[in-house]
Write a protein that holds these residues in place. Sequence first.
Motif, PDB file in Angstrom:
ATOM      1  N   GLU B  99      78.077 -34.458  85.131  1.00  0.00           N
ATOM      2  CA  GLU B  99      77.590 -35.675  84.494  1.00  0.00           C
ATOM      3  C   GLU B  99      76.214 -35.492  83.867  1.00  0.00           C
ATOM      4  OE1 GLU B  99      79.771 -38.838  87.486  1.00  0.00           O
ATOM      5  OE2 GLU B  99      77.835 -37.956  87.993  1.00  0.00           O
ATOM      6  N   LYS B 100      75.500 -34.481  84.280  1.00  0.00           N
ATOM      7  CA  LYS B 100      74.125 -34.325  83.818  1.00  0.00           C
ATOM      8  C   LYS B 100      74.071 -33.565  82.515  1.00  0.00           C
ATOM      9  CE  LYS B 100      71.652 -34.375  88.220  1.00  0.00           C
ATOM     10  NZ  LYS B 100      70.682 -33.643  89.077  1.00  0.00           N
ATOM     11  N   LEU B 101      73.546 -34.213  81.497  1.00  0.00           N
ATOM     12  CA  LEU B 101      73.163 -33.516  80.285  1.00  0.00           C
ATOM     13  C   LEU B 101      71.716 -33.084  80.439  1.00  0.00           C
ATOM     14  CD1 LEU B 101      74.652 -35.848  77.518  1.00  0.00           C
ATOM     15  CD2 LEU B 101      75.622 -33.728  78.419  1.00  0.00           C
ATOM     16  N   THR B 102      71.394 -31.908  79.916  1.00  0.00           N
ATOM     17  CA  THR B 102      70.016 -31.436  79.961  1.00  0.00           C
ATOM     18  C   THR B 102      69.425 -31.525  78.564  1.00  0.00           C
ATOM     19  OG1 THR B 102      70.507 -29.952  81.803  1.00  0.00           O
ATOM     20  CG2 THR B 102      68.512 -29.511  80.522  1.00  0.00           C
ATOM     21  N   PHE B 103      68.336 -32.268  78.445  1.00  0.00           N
ATOM     22  CA  PHE B 103      67.704 -32.510  77.157  1.00  0.00           C
ATOM     23  C   PHE B 103      66.534 -31.565  76.954  1.00  0.00           C
ATOM     24  CE2 PHE B 103      69.475 -36.545  75.534  1.00  0.00           C
ATOM     25  CZ  PHE B 103      70.295 -36.879  76.595  1.00  0.00           C
ATOM     26  N   GLY B 104      66.355 -31.132  75.711  1.00  0.00           N
ATOM     27  CA  GLY B 104      65.143 -30.417  75.351  1.00  0.00           C
ATOM     28  C   GLY B 104      63.972 -31.370  75.235  1.00  0.00           C
ATOM     29  N   THR B 105      62.801 -30.812  75.027  1.00  0.00           N
ATOM     30  CA  THR B 105      61.589 -31.623  74.950  1.00  0.00           C
ATOM     31  C   THR B 105      61.396 -32.269  73.592  1.00  0.00           C
ATOM     32  OG1 THR B 105      60.378 -29.612  74.488  1.00  0.00           O
ATOM     33  CG2 THR B 105      60.342 -30.392  76.760  1.00  0.00           C
ATOM     34  N   GLY B 106      62.234 -31.912  72.631  1.00  0.00           N
ATOM     35  CA  GLY B 106      62.189 -32.563  71.330  1.00  0.00           C
ATOM     36  C   GLY B 106      61.380 -31.805  70.296  1.00  0.00           C
ATOM     37  N   THR B 107      61.775 -31.972  69.038  1.00  0.00           N
ATOM     38  CA  THR B 107      61.027 -31.446  67.893  1.00  0.00           C
ATOM     39  C   THR B 107      60.762 -32.601  66.935  1.00  0.00           C
ATOM     40  OG1 THR B 107      62.021 -29.250  68.020  1.00  0.00           O
ATOM     41  CG2 THR B 107      61.036 -29.892  65.912  1.00  0.00           C
ATOM     42  N   ARG B 108      59.498 -32.817  66.668  1.00  0.00           N
ATOM     43  CA  ARG B 108      59.141 -33.888  65.723  1.00  0.00           C
ATOM     44  C   ARG B 108      59.160 -33.312  64.315  1.00  0.00           C
ATOM     45  NH1 ARG B 108      57.684 -38.799  65.844  1.00  0.00           N
ATOM     46  NH2 ARG B 108      57.524 -38.746  68.117  1.00  0.00           N
ATOM     47  N   LEU B 109      59.999 -33.886  63.468  1.00  0.00           N
ATOM     48  CA  LEU B 109      60.129 -33.428  62.077  1.00  0.00           C
ATOM     49  C   LEU B 109      59.342 -34.364  61.171  1.00  0.00           C
ATOM     50  CD1 LEU B 109      61.430 -31.577  59.942  1.00  0.00           C
ATOM     51  CD2 LEU B 109      63.372 -33.166  59.895  1.00  0.00           C
ATOM     52  N   THR B 110      58.422 -33.779  60.430  1.00  0.00           N
ATOM     53  CA  THR B 110      57.627 -34.524  59.450  1.00  0.00           C
ATOM     54  C   THR B 110      58.033 -34.061  58.059  1.00  0.00           C
ATOM     55  OG1 THR B 110      55.762 -34.742  60.970  1.00  0.00           O
ATOM     56  CG2 THR B 110      55.303 -35.025  58.620  1.00  0.00           C
ATOM     57  N   ILE B 111      58.236 -35.006  57.156  1.00  0.00           N
ATOM     58  CA  ILE B 111      58.606 -34.682  55.784  1.00  0.00           C
ATOM     59  C   ILE B 111      57.408 -34.990  54.880  1.00  0.00           C
ATOM     60  CG2 ILE B 111      60.291 -35.001  53.940  1.00  0.00           C
ATOM     61  CD1 ILE B 111      61.488 -34.016  56.596  1.00  0.00           C
TER      62      ILE B 111
END
Lengths: 115, 113
Positions: B99-111
Amino acid sequence: ETGVTQTPRHLVMGMTNKKSLKCEQHLGHNAMYWYKQSAKKPLELMFVYNFKEQTENNSVPSRFSPECPNSSHLFLHLHTLQPEDSALYLCASSRLAGGSTDTQYFGPGTRLTVL
Amino acid sequence: AQSVTQLDSHVSVSEGTPVLLRCNYSSSYSPSLFWYVQHPNKGLQLLLKYTSAATLVKGINGFEAEFKKSETSFHLTKPSAHMSDAAEYFCVVGVFGNEKLTFGTGTRLTIIP
Protein backbone atom coordinates in the motif's frame (compact mmCIF):
# COMPACT_ATOMS: atom_id res chain seq x y z
CA GLU A 1 -8.92 16.96 -8.97
CA THR A 2 -12.53 17.84 -8.33
CA GLY A 3 -13.15 14.13 -7.66
CA VAL A 4 -11.63 14.49 -4.19
CA THR A 5 -12.60 17.44 -2.03
CA GLN A 6 -11.14 18.54 1.28
CA THR A 7 -12.42 20.99 3.87
CA PRO A 8 -11.34 23.30 5.26
CA ARG A 9 -8.65 24.47 2.86
CA HIS A 10 -6.89 26.42 5.59
CA LEU A 11 -6.93 25.90 9.36
CA VAL A 12 -5.17 27.72 12.17
CA MET A 13 -5.41 26.17 15.60
CA GLY A 14 -3.86 26.41 19.01
CA MET A 15 -2.15 23.51 20.67
CA THR A 16 -5.10 22.88 22.98
CA ASN A 17 -7.79 22.98 20.30
CA LYS A 18 -9.67 20.07 18.80
CA LYS A 19 -10.48 20.21 15.11
CA SER A 20 -11.28 17.83 12.27
CA LEU A 21 -10.29 17.65 8.62
CA LYS A 22 -12.77 16.24 6.15
CA CYS A 23 -12.22 14.46 2.86
CA GLU A 24 -14.84 13.27 0.40
CA GLN A 25 -14.32 11.36 -2.83
CA HIS A 26 -16.87 11.17 -5.64
CA LEU A 27 -15.05 8.56 -7.70
CA GLY A 28 -16.56 5.35 -6.36
CA HIS A 29 -13.21 4.27 -4.93
CA ASN A 30 -12.73 1.86 -2.06
CA ALA A 31 -9.43 3.04 -0.62
CA MET A 32 -8.63 6.35 1.01
CA TYR A 33 -5.40 7.80 2.35
CA TRP A 34 -4.09 10.61 4.53
CA TYR A 35 -0.69 12.09 3.71
CA LYS A 36 1.36 14.81 5.39
CA GLN A 37 3.38 17.16 3.19
CA SER A 38 5.99 19.23 5.02
CA ALA A 39 8.41 21.66 3.45
CA LYS A 40 11.62 20.08 2.17
CA LYS A 41 10.45 16.54 3.05
CA PRO A 42 8.94 13.75 0.96
CA LEU A 43 5.24 13.12 1.19
CA GLU A 44 4.57 10.97 4.25
CA LEU A 45 1.81 8.36 4.27
CA MET A 46 -0.13 8.52 7.52
CA PHE A 47 -3.13 6.20 7.22
CA VAL A 48 -4.76 3.87 4.71
CA TYR A 49 -8.35 2.70 4.70
CA ASN A 50 -9.57 -0.08 2.44
CA PHE A 51 -13.32 -0.77 2.37
CA LYS A 52 -13.66 1.38 5.54
CA GLU A 53 -11.11 -0.71 7.43
CA GLN A 54 -7.83 0.81 8.53
CA THR A 55 -5.04 -1.20 6.95
CA GLU A 56 -2.07 1.06 7.59
CA ASN A 57 -0.97 3.32 10.42
CA ASN A 58 2.46 4.59 9.62
CA SER A 59 3.54 5.16 13.25
CA VAL A 60 1.44 8.29 13.49
CA PRO A 61 1.15 9.93 16.95
CA SER A 62 -2.15 9.39 18.71
CA ARG A 63 -2.95 13.11 18.59
CA PHE A 64 -4.03 12.32 15.01
CA SER A 65 -7.12 10.13 14.93
CA PRO A 66 -8.63 9.01 11.61
CA GLU A 67 -12.20 7.99 10.99
CA CYS A 68 -13.72 6.41 7.91
CA PRO A 69 -17.50 6.04 8.26
CA ASN A 70 -17.92 4.88 4.65
CA SER A 71 -15.87 4.48 1.49
CA SER A 72 -16.60 8.04 0.38
CA HIS A 73 -15.68 9.96 3.53
CA LEU A 74 -12.52 10.23 5.56
CA PHE A 75 -11.86 12.40 8.59
CA LEU A 76 -8.74 13.29 10.49
CA HIS A 77 -9.44 14.38 14.06
CA LEU A 78 -6.80 16.58 15.62
CA HIS A 79 -6.15 17.31 19.29
CA THR A 80 -3.29 18.76 21.33
CA LEU A 81 -1.15 19.22 18.25
CA GLN A 82 2.39 20.57 18.23
CA PRO A 83 3.82 23.37 16.07
CA GLU A 84 5.81 20.80 14.10
CA ASP A 85 2.50 19.32 12.95
CA SER A 86 1.99 22.38 10.76
CA ALA A 87 1.90 21.10 7.20
CA LEU A 88 -0.28 20.46 4.17
CA TYR A 89 -2.50 17.44 4.79
CA LEU A 90 -3.51 15.65 1.62
CA CYS A 91 -6.26 13.13 1.16
CA ALA A 92 -6.21 10.66 -1.70
CA SER A 93 -8.34 7.80 -2.97
CA SER A 94 -7.86 4.85 -5.30
CA ARG A 95 -9.93 2.00 -6.60
CA LEU A 96 -8.25 -0.44 -4.25
CA ALA A 97 -5.47 -0.28 -1.69
CA GLY A 98 -2.50 -2.57 -1.92
CA GLY A 99 -2.34 -2.39 -5.68
CA SER A 100 0.21 0.23 -6.51
CA THR A 101 -0.81 0.11 -10.15
CA ASP A 102 -3.99 1.90 -9.13
CA THR A 103 -3.73 5.63 -9.57
CA GLN A 104 -4.22 7.65 -6.44
CA TYR A 105 -6.30 10.78 -6.89
CA PHE A 106 -5.47 13.63 -4.57
CA GLY A 107 -7.52 16.40 -3.05
CA PRO A 108 -6.24 19.99 -2.86
CA GLY A 109 -5.16 19.62 0.74
CA THR A 110 -5.73 21.42 4.01
CA ARG A 111 -3.02 23.87 5.03
CA LEU A 112 -2.74 23.46 8.81
CA THR A 113 -0.94 25.93 11.05
CA VAL A 114 -0.50 25.11 14.72
CA LEU A 115 0.31 28.07 16.94
CA ALA B 1 12.39 -1.99 0.30
CA GLN B 2 11.99 0.80 -2.19
CA SER B 3 13.36 4.30 -2.54
CA VAL B 4 13.41 7.11 -5.05
CA THR B 5 15.87 9.93 -5.64
CA GLN B 6 15.11 13.05 -7.59
CA LEU B 7 18.48 14.33 -8.64
CA ASP B 8 17.56 18.01 -8.95
CA SER B 9 15.62 20.02 -6.41
CA HIS B 10 15.19 22.90 -8.86
CA VAL B 11 15.29 23.08 -12.66
CA SER B 12 14.93 26.23 -14.74
CA VAL B 13 14.37 26.20 -18.50
CA SER B 14 13.34 28.77 -21.05
CA GLU B 15 9.91 28.59 -22.61
CA GLY B 16 10.01 26.47 -25.75
CA THR B 17 13.12 24.50 -24.75
CA PRO B 18 13.20 20.85 -23.65
CA VAL B 19 12.53 19.76 -20.09
CA LEU B 20 14.40 16.95 -18.32
CA LEU B 21 13.58 16.00 -14.74
CA ARG B 22 15.68 13.15 -13.41
CA CYS B 23 14.60 10.30 -11.18
CA ASN B 24 16.41 7.18 -9.99
CA TYR B 25 14.71 4.42 -8.05
CA SER B 26 15.55 1.37 -6.02
CA SER B 27 13.20 -1.56 -5.56
CA SER B 28 13.53 -5.18 -4.48
CA TYR B 29 10.75 -6.19 -6.86
CA SER B 30 9.43 -5.04 -10.20
CA PRO B 31 8.34 -1.48 -9.54
CA SER B 32 5.47 0.67 -10.58
CA LEU B 33 6.65 4.20 -11.27
CA PHE B 34 4.70 7.42 -11.40
CA TRP B 35 5.21 11.09 -12.02
CA TYR B 36 2.85 13.50 -10.30
CA VAL B 37 2.66 17.27 -10.69
CA GLN B 38 1.58 19.76 -8.05
CA HIS B 39 0.67 23.30 -8.99
CA PRO B 40 0.64 25.95 -6.24
CA ASN B 41 -2.18 25.46 -3.74
CA LYS B 42 -3.38 22.37 -5.56
CA GLY B 43 -3.29 18.64 -4.91
CA LEU B 44 -1.11 16.20 -6.81
CA GLN B 45 -2.17 15.23 -10.32
CA LEU B 46 -0.96 12.11 -12.12
CA LEU B 47 1.12 12.85 -15.23
CA LEU B 48 1.94 9.28 -16.20
CA LYS B 49 2.68 5.83 -14.82
CA TYR B 50 4.73 2.77 -15.72
CA THR B 51 3.42 -0.65 -14.77
CA SER B 52 5.63 -3.15 -16.64
CA ALA B 53 4.15 -2.59 -20.07
CA ALA B 54 5.87 -0.36 -22.67
CA THR B 55 9.05 1.21 -21.33
CA LEU B 56 8.30 4.56 -22.96
CA VAL B 57 5.27 6.01 -21.26
CA LYS B 58 3.33 8.95 -22.61
CA GLY B 59 1.41 11.16 -20.24
CA ILE B 60 -0.70 14.25 -20.25
CA ASN B 61 0.35 17.69 -21.48
CA GLY B 62 3.08 16.33 -23.75
CA PHE B 63 5.17 14.72 -21.02
CA GLU B 64 6.75 11.30 -21.35
CA ALA B 65 9.11 9.13 -19.36
CA GLU B 66 11.29 6.16 -20.19
CA PHE B 67 11.81 3.23 -17.82
CA LYS B 68 15.44 2.08 -17.98
CA LYS B 69 15.94 -0.96 -15.80
CA SER B 70 19.71 -1.13 -16.37
CA GLU B 71 20.08 2.43 -15.15
CA THR B 72 17.27 2.23 -12.55
CA SER B 73 15.99 5.51 -13.95
CA PHE B 74 12.64 6.99 -14.89
CA HIS B 75 13.38 10.46 -16.20
CA LEU B 76 10.57 12.81 -17.21
CA THR B 77 10.89 14.78 -20.45
CA LYS B 78 8.96 17.23 -22.56
CA PRO B 79 10.15 18.55 -25.93
CA SER B 80 9.02 22.13 -25.45
CA ALA B 81 8.31 23.82 -22.12
CA HIS B 82 5.23 25.97 -21.62
CA MET B 83 4.69 28.57 -18.95
CA SER B 84 1.89 26.48 -17.49
CA ASP B 85 4.40 23.68 -16.77
CA ALA B 86 5.83 25.65 -13.85
CA ALA B 87 5.10 23.45 -10.83
CA GLU B 88 6.55 20.88 -8.44
CA TYR B 89 7.08 17.40 -9.88
CA PHE B 90 7.25 14.20 -7.83
CA CYS B 91 8.66 10.85 -8.86
CA VAL B 92 6.98 7.97 -7.03
CA VAL B 93 7.75 4.26 -6.76
CA GLY B 94 5.46 1.49 -5.64
CA VAL B 95 5.37 -2.28 -5.57
CA PHE B 96 2.24 -4.24 -6.35
CA GLY B 97 0.56 -5.45 -3.18
CA ASN B 98 2.26 -2.87 -1.01
CA GLU B 99 0.00 0.00 0.00
CA LYS B 100 2.92 2.34 0.53
CA LEU B 101 4.02 4.52 -2.32
CA THR B 102 7.41 6.13 -1.83
CA PHE B 103 7.61 9.75 -2.95
CA GLY B 104 10.68 11.67 -3.98
CA THR B 105 11.45 15.04 -2.47
CA GLY B 106 10.26 16.85 -5.57
CA THR B 107 11.73 18.99 -8.34
CA ARG B 108 10.55 22.55 -8.72
CA LEU B 109 10.36 23.48 -12.40
CA THR B 110 10.64 27.16 -13.28
CA ILE B 111 9.92 28.37 -16.81
CA ILE B 112 11.75 31.48 -17.97
CA PRO B 113 9.73 33.64 -20.41
